[in-house]
Design a protein around this motif. Structure first.
Motif, mmCIF file in Angstrom:
data_model
loop_
_atom_site.group_PDB
_atom_site.id
_atom_site.type_symbol
_atom_site.label_atom_id
_atom_site.label_comp_id
_atom_site.label_asym_id
_atom_site.label_seq_id
_atom_site.Cartn_x
_atom_site.Cartn_y
_atom_site.Cartn_z
ATOM 1 N N ASN A 35 0.412 -1.550 0.082
ATOM 2 C CA ASN A 35 0.243 -0.186 0.576
ATOM 3 C C ASN A 35 0.971 0.925 0.209
ATOM 4 O OD1 ASN A 35 -2.670 -0.689 -0.360
ATOM 5 N ND2 ASN A 35 -2.973 -1.465 2.359
ATOM 6 N N ALA A 41 1.399 3.992 -2.890
ATOM 7 C CA ALA A 41 0.532 5.699 -2.385
ATOM 8 C C ALA A 41 1.688 6.396 -3.011
ATOM 9 C CB ALA A 41 0.216 5.545 -1.115
ATOM 10 N N ASP A 61 4.374 5.992 5.673
ATOM 11 C CA ASP A 61 4.759 6.634 4.325
ATOM 12 C C ASP A 61 4.523 8.176 4.366
ATOM 13 O OD1 ASP A 61 2.050 7.545 3.389
ATOM 14 O OD2 ASP A 61 1.915 5.089 3.517
ATOM 15 N N GLY A 111 -1.683 9.959 2.202
ATOM 16 C CA GLY A 111 -2.127 9.805 3.629
ATOM 17 C C GLY A 111 -4.043 9.549 2.727
ATOM 18 N N VAL A 112 -4.683 9.333 4.019
ATOM 19 C CA VAL A 112 -6.007 8.856 3.412
ATOM 20 C C VAL A 112 -6.893 9.996 3.703
ATOM 21 C CG1 VAL A 112 -7.831 6.975 3.876
ATOM 22 C CG2 VAL A 112 -5.578 6.178 3.856
ATOM 23 N N ILE A 151 -11.949 2.310 4.510
ATOM 24 C CA ILE A 151 -10.141 1.558 3.800
ATOM 25 C C ILE A 151 -10.403 -0.033 4.899
ATOM 26 C CG2 ILE A 151 -9.964 3.722 3.200
ATOM 27 C CD1 ILE A 151 -7.903 3.279 6.291
ATOM 28 N N PHE A 176 -13.481 -2.782 -0.386
ATOM 29 C CA PHE A 176 -12.699 -1.227 -1.184
ATOM 30 C C PHE A 176 -11.706 -1.386 -1.244
ATOM 31 C CE2 PHE A 176 -11.783 3.244 -0.307
ATOM 32 C CZ PHE A 176 -12.420 3.464 -0.189
ATOM 33 N N THR A 177 -11.669 -0.337 -2.795
ATOM 34 C CA THR A 177 -10.203 0.010 -2.926
ATOM 35 C C THR A 177 -10.407 1.600 -4.005
ATOM 36 O OG1 THR A 177 -8.095 -0.480 -4.776
ATOM 37 C CG2 THR A 177 -10.435 -1.085 -5.402
ATOM 38 N N THR A 178 -9.240 1.928 -4.171
ATOM 39 C CA THR A 178 -9.319 3.358 -5.022
ATOM 40 C C THR A 178 -8.489 3.196 -6.306
ATOM 41 O OG1 THR A 178 -7.596 4.675 -3.839
ATOM 42 C CG2 THR A 178 -9.914 5.179 -3.091
ATOM 43 N N LYS A 179 -7.459 1.733 -6.190
ATOM 44 C CA LYS A 179 -6.704 1.528 -6.866
ATOM 45 C C LYS A 179 -7.831 1.507 -8.661
ATOM 46 C CE LYS A 179 -3.766 0.651 -3.666
ATOM 47 N NZ LYS A 179 -3.080 -0.227 -2.598
ATOM 48 N N GLY A 226 -7.228 -2.596 -7.756
ATOM 49 C CA GLY A 226 -6.768 -3.130 -6.334
ATOM 50 C C GLY A 226 -8.094 -4.215 -6.468
ATOM 51 N N ALA A 227 -7.466 -5.209 -5.316
ATOM 52 C CA ALA A 227 -8.643 -5.654 -5.117
ATOM 53 C C ALA A 227 -9.518 -5.306 -4.223
ATOM 54 C CB ALA A 227 -7.893 -7.403 -4.432
ATOM 55 N N GLY A 228 -9.193 -4.837 -3.055
ATOM 56 C CA GLY A 228 -9.446 -4.182 -2.384
ATOM 57 C C GLY A 228 -9.515 -4.956 -0.659
ATOM 58 N N GLY A 252 -6.247 -6.115 1.142
ATOM 59 C CA GLY A 252 -5.035 -5.618 2.059
ATOM 60 C C GLY A 252 -5.629 -4.897 3.213
ATOM 61 N N LEU A 253 -6.230 -4.218 3.342
ATOM 62 C CA LEU A 253 -6.634 -3.475 4.829
ATOM 63 C C LEU A 253 -7.380 -4.253 5.482
ATOM 64 C CD1 LEU A 253 -6.412 0.445 4.714
ATOM 65 C CD2 LEU A 253 -4.765 -1.499 5.513
ATOM 66 N N PHE A 262 -0.406 4.154 9.503
ATOM 67 C CA PHE A 262 -0.901 2.380 10.695
ATOM 68 C C PHE A 262 -0.290 1.955 11.515
ATOM 69 C CE2 PHE A 262 -2.177 3.211 6.150
ATOM 70 C CZ PHE A 262 -3.941 2.754 5.956
HETATM 71 P P1 ADP Z 1 -6.414 -2.366 -2.480
HETATM 72 O O1 ADP Z 1 -5.113 -2.313 -1.483
HETATM 73 O O2 ADP Z 1 -6.380 -3.134 -3.389
HETATM 74 O O3 ADP Z 1 -6.737 -0.659 -2.210
HETATM 75 P P2 ADP Z 1 -6.641 -2.377 0.665
HETATM 76 O O4 ADP Z 1 -7.230 -2.794 1.625
HETATM 77 O O5 ADP Z 1 -4.901 -2.798 0.669
HETATM 78 O O6 ADP Z 1 -7.165 -2.852 -1.093
HETATM 79 O O7 ADP Z 1 -6.527 -0.740 0.783
HETATM 80 C C1 ADP Z 1 -8.190 -0.119 0.772
HETATM 81 C C2 ADP Z 1 -7.662 1.788 0.161
HETATM 82 O O8 ADP Z 1 -7.260 2.043 1.796
HETATM 83 C C3 ADP Z 1 -6.648 1.734 -0.777
HETATM 84 O O9 ADP Z 1 -7.338 1.558 -2.083
HETATM 85 C C4 ADP Z 1 -6.516 3.160 -0.604
HETATM 86 O O10 ADP Z 1 -7.591 4.286 -1.437
HETATM 87 C C5 ADP Z 1 -6.353 3.572 0.472
HETATM 88 N N1 ADP Z 1 -5.070 3.055 1.411
HETATM 89 C C6 ADP Z 1 -4.773 2.265 1.462
HETATM 90 N N2 ADP Z 1 -3.419 2.029 1.943
HETATM 91 C C7 ADP Z 1 -2.745 2.951 1.819
HETATM 92 C C8 ADP Z 1 -1.637 4.559 1.889
HETATM 93 N N3 ADP Z 1 -0.586 3.808 2.393
HETATM 94 N N4 ADP Z 1 -1.687 5.391 1.472
HETATM 95 C C9 ADP Z 1 -2.878 6.248 1.472
HETATM 96 N N5 ADP Z 1 -4.256 5.623 0.643
HETATM 97 C C10 ADP Z 1 -3.990 4.174 1.693
#
Ligand code: ADP
Length: 365
Positions: A273, A277, A301, A305-306, A314, A319-322, A325-327, A329-330, A356
């Protein structure tokens, strides 16, 4: 000409009979009027009672006459917009010939209604309608969950299948690395192959962790050493993306009780992540400390930021903004934290960038 006394007498008797009959008629009329008033009150009462029952019914009722005009409608029908003769006609036509008790689903004014139609005396039709919007939404959710569960099983099976040849590839990559020790160009290309294989492995591990129930296999290990090892393992990703890995002090061993494989996946997810970012490069700083019966990992990092608008979401699965992305990870980080009796969170930081924490009980270290 004088009247015959006999005639006068019979006239008088006739008059008296007439009077008697008139009296009886008047009394009978009065009794009839009273009876009619009583019946009309009774009718009004039973009408009020019936309306009361109709109005308090939890389902909609619409009665149409022989000519199809709406004759009776209750509050629920008015509220649902089902007080429509055309709706009763259409439902009656569609349900005719079907077994009694058959119901029909119809979308009316954004709601889903379950309709039933029954004939009534005088050529009337009674339609009842129930609002099953919520029920249908839950049913659709259950069907979706079933499909997802099926897809989850398929994804897990595929992930297992992919993981085996991938493991073989990784072994051959490391053997090739040794063979090509003095061929810098080919080694660089091999580096790309290796980080591609790592990325696939990472996604597959996330899928497997998401589809399975995380049950930590607790063991005692040095968390700072694990951090160093992962930094070493991920050096290709850091280099390629010009992200500087930093281990924040304090140094020295810190023994924790946790599932090392799961903690490794948490750290890798944080690295992925942070790298995503910072497309122009930046840094990734990790630390692990022990305070007040808790072991706390912090990951920072230098990215944007978020945003406050997505903070709440998140950690949600999918949930993903990529774009790609599969959403997961978190949500997996969160799942792993919970499985260890801890939590994961995004904490505010003074500067830009995301910070985090992954915090778990220290379990008597
Ligand atoms: P993915 O990486 O597949 O999008 P995650 O669950 O890991 O899925 O992350 C969800 C969303 O959280 C990301 O799409 C991003 O918008 C936000 N995010 C996570 N980590 C960071 C980070 N270090 N900096 C900014 N945004 C982050």
């Amino acid at each position: 000409m004088s009247a015959n006394p006999g005639d006068i007498e019979s006239l008088r008797r006739a008059l008296s009979r007439l009077e008697t009959s008139t009296g009886a008629l008047t009394r009978a009329y009065a009794a009839l009027t009273a009876e009619a008033a009583r019946l009309s009150t009774e009718l009004e009462e039973s009408h009020r009672f019936l309306s009361g029952v109709m109005e308090s019914l939890p389902c909609a009722v619409v009665v149409t006459g022989a000519r199809g005009a709406v004759e009776l409608v209750n509050a629920e029908a008015r509220e649902l917009g089902a007080d429509d003769a055309a709706l009763v006609r259409a439902a009656a036509a569609e349900l005719s010939g079907r077994p009694g008790g058959a119901r029909l689903l119809r979308a009316v004014g954004g709601r889903t209604l379950s309709l039933a139609v029954r004939p009534a005396p005088g050529g009337r039709t009674i339609m009842t309608a129930e609002d099953v919007t919520e029920l249908e939404r839950l049913r659709a959710g259950a069907r979706r969950a079933e499909r997802l569960a099926g897809a989850g099983g398929l994804a897990a099976a595929m992930a297992h299948e992919i993981r085996n040849p991938l493991g073989g590839m990784e072994i051959f990559i490391s053997l090739l690395r040794r063979e090509l020790a003095d061929d810098a160009d080919t080694l660089a290309m091999l580096g790309h192959v290796a980080s591609g294989a790592q990325a696939i492995n990472h996604v597959i591990t996330n899928v497997l962790m998401f589809t399975g129930e995380p049950r930590p296999a607790f063991e005692r290990f040095d968390a700072r050493r694990l951090l160093r090892e992962i930094f070493e393992f991920a050096h290709g990703i850091f280099e390629k993306n010009r992200v500087a890995p930093r281990l924040a002090p304090p140094e020295g061993p810190l023994f924790v009780h946790a599932d090392p494989g799961m903690v490794r996946q948490v750290i890798l997810n944080m690295i992925h992540n942070a790298v995503a970012a910072q497309p122009e490069g930046g840094f990734f700083e990790a630390s692990v400390t022990q305070t007040g019966g808790r072991v706390e990992f912090r990951f920072a990092d230098g990215g944007p930021g978020v945003g406050a608008d997505i903070r709440e979401r998140i950690f949600d699965p999918f949930f993903t903004t990529k774009d790609s992305g599969a959403g997961l990870g978190l949500s997996i980080v969160n799942q792993i934290a919970r499985a260890h009796g801890g939590f994961a969170d995004l904490v505010d930081s003074a500067g830009p960038g995301a910070v985090f924490v992954f915090s778990i009980p220290s379990r008597g270290e």
